[in-house]
Design a protein around this motif. Structure first.
Motif, PDB file in Angstrom:
ATOM      1  N   SER A 147      27.153 107.113 -53.911  1.00 43.27           N
ATOM      2  CA  SER A 147      26.392 106.153 -54.774  1.00 43.27           C
ATOM      3  C   SER A 147      27.438 105.690 -55.834  1.00 43.27           C
ATOM      4  O   SER A 147      28.462 106.576 -56.248  1.00 43.27           O
ATOM      5  CB  SER A 147      25.191 106.888 -55.306  1.00 43.27           C
ATOM      6  OG  SER A 147      25.427 107.712 -56.300  1.00 43.27           O
ATOM      7  N   GLU A 148      27.316 104.735 -56.263  1.00 47.83           N
ATOM      8  CA  GLU A 148      28.177 104.145 -57.460  1.00 47.83           C
ATOM      9  C   GLU A 148      27.248 104.036 -58.679  1.00 47.83           C
ATOM     10  O   GLU A 148      26.312 103.419 -58.480  1.00 47.83           O
ATOM     11  CB  GLU A 148      29.041 102.753 -56.996  1.00 47.83           C
ATOM     12  CG  GLU A 148      29.763 102.495 -58.176  1.00 47.83           C
ATOM     13  CD  GLU A 148      31.009 103.277 -58.384  1.00 47.83           C
ATOM     14  OE1 GLU A 148      31.716 103.362 -59.424  1.00 47.83           O
ATOM     15  OE2 GLU A 148      31.450 104.222 -57.419  1.00 47.83           O
ATOM     16  N   ILE A 149      27.468 104.555 -59.787  1.00 44.83           N
ATOM     17  CA  ILE A 149      26.787 104.644 -61.007  1.00 44.83           C
ATOM     18  C   ILE A 149      26.590 103.159 -61.550  1.00 44.83           C
ATOM     19  O   ILE A 149      27.276 102.212 -61.468  1.00 44.83           O
ATOM     20  CB  ILE A 149      27.362 105.441 -62.109  1.00 44.83           C
ATOM     21  CG1 ILE A 149      26.440 105.586 -63.304  1.00 44.83           C
ATOM     22  CG2 ILE A 149      28.632 104.917 -62.761  1.00 44.83           C
ATOM     23  CD1 ILE A 149      27.055 106.706 -64.132  1.00 44.83           C
ATOM     24  N   GLU A 150      25.290 102.872 -62.206  1.00 48.15           N
ATOM     25  CA  GLU A 150      25.015 101.432 -62.653  1.00 48.15           C
ATOM     26  C   GLU A 150      26.270 101.359 -63.781  1.00 48.15           C
ATOM     27  O   GLU A 150      26.512 102.183 -64.783  1.00 48.15           O
ATOM     28  CB  GLU A 150      23.718 101.624 -63.443  1.00 48.15           C
ATOM     29  CG  GLU A 150      23.321 100.387 -64.133  1.00 48.15           C
ATOM     30  CD  GLU A 150      21.883 100.775 -65.027  1.00 48.15           C
ATOM     31  OE1 GLU A 150      21.624  99.825 -65.917  1.00 48.15           O
ATOM     32  OE2 GLU A 150      21.060 101.490 -64.191  1.00 48.15           O
ATOM     33  N   PRO A 151      26.583 100.054 -63.883  1.00 44.38           N
ATOM     34  CA  PRO A 151      27.722  99.607 -64.781  1.00 44.38           C
ATOM     35  C   PRO A 151      27.484 100.083 -66.230  1.00 44.38           C
ATOM     36  O   PRO A 151      28.194 100.597 -67.068  1.00 44.38           O
ATOM     37  CB  PRO A 151      27.785  98.046 -64.565  1.00 44.38           C
ATOM     38  CG  PRO A 151      27.590  97.942 -63.323  1.00 44.38           C
ATOM     39  CD  PRO A 151      26.330  98.967 -63.097  1.00 44.38           C
TER      40      PRO A 151
END
Length: 186
Positions: free
Chosen positions: A29-33
């Motif tokens: 997963s890629e963290i929320e900006p």
């Protein structure tokens, strides 16, 4: 598959991603900006962000999608559409058309970045499956959801790359139902 989970705040986006990763450990997963920028620059938390902070988050989101364009099995917490929807709320409050704002200058970049996604999962507010949350400004949350729906359902801004890419789906329901619905698109 490259997936983004999108929608207004307090809709269970992070929860859906956590549940999905547990069942699909081959995904990352890629963290929320917002949180990425907060870690890097100490961005202040605000339930009603400014247009400047939204531009910064939009640019970060575009960068994330471009950076991971060749990755497989990744799921993003938010995508550029989210920041356009919130910017619509800000500009609507100021009686400005989104097309007359700095955000519209990024539409071509957004379109190119969205082309790096295979699937966008939109979590709308629904009457049948309300998500319980604690928040002070429910009117803002509902206004943001309306902006998301205008973008995803009515396509009032020209930001999507080409017909049916990325695939956009709407998911609602309890946690198990959401995961099952998402899995049908894998």
């Amino acid at each position: 598959m490259r997936i983004a989970v999108s929608g207004t705040h307090f809709m269970g986006k992070s929860t859906l991603i956590e549940d999905f990763i547990k069942k699909h450990p081959d995904y990352k997963s890629e963290i929320e900006p917002y949180y990425k920028l907060q870690d890097e620059k100490m961005m202040e938390l605000s339930l009603e962000p400014s247009l400047d902070s939204l531009l910064e988050q939009l640019d970060c989101s575009i960068e994330q999608l471009n950076e991971h364009a060749n990755d497989s099995n990744i799921i993003f917490d938010r995508c550029p559409v989210d920041f356009i929807a919130y910017a619509m709320c800000v500009t609507d409050q100021d009686s400005i058309d989104i097309h007359d704002s700095e955000i519209s200058e990024r539409f071509l970049e957004v379109k190119a970045a969205l082309n790096n996604l295979d699937l966008i999962v939109f979590l709308p507010i629904t009457k049948e499956h309300l998500i319980e949350y604690t928040e002070e400004n429910t009117a803002y949350r509902k206004a943001a959801d309306k902006c998301f729906k205008k973008i995803y359902r009515d396509e009032i801004v020209d930001i999507f790359p080409r017909y049916d890419h990325p695939k956009i789906i709407e998911i609602w329901g309890d946690r198990l139902t959401r995961i099952k619905r998402l899995e049908t698109y894998l």
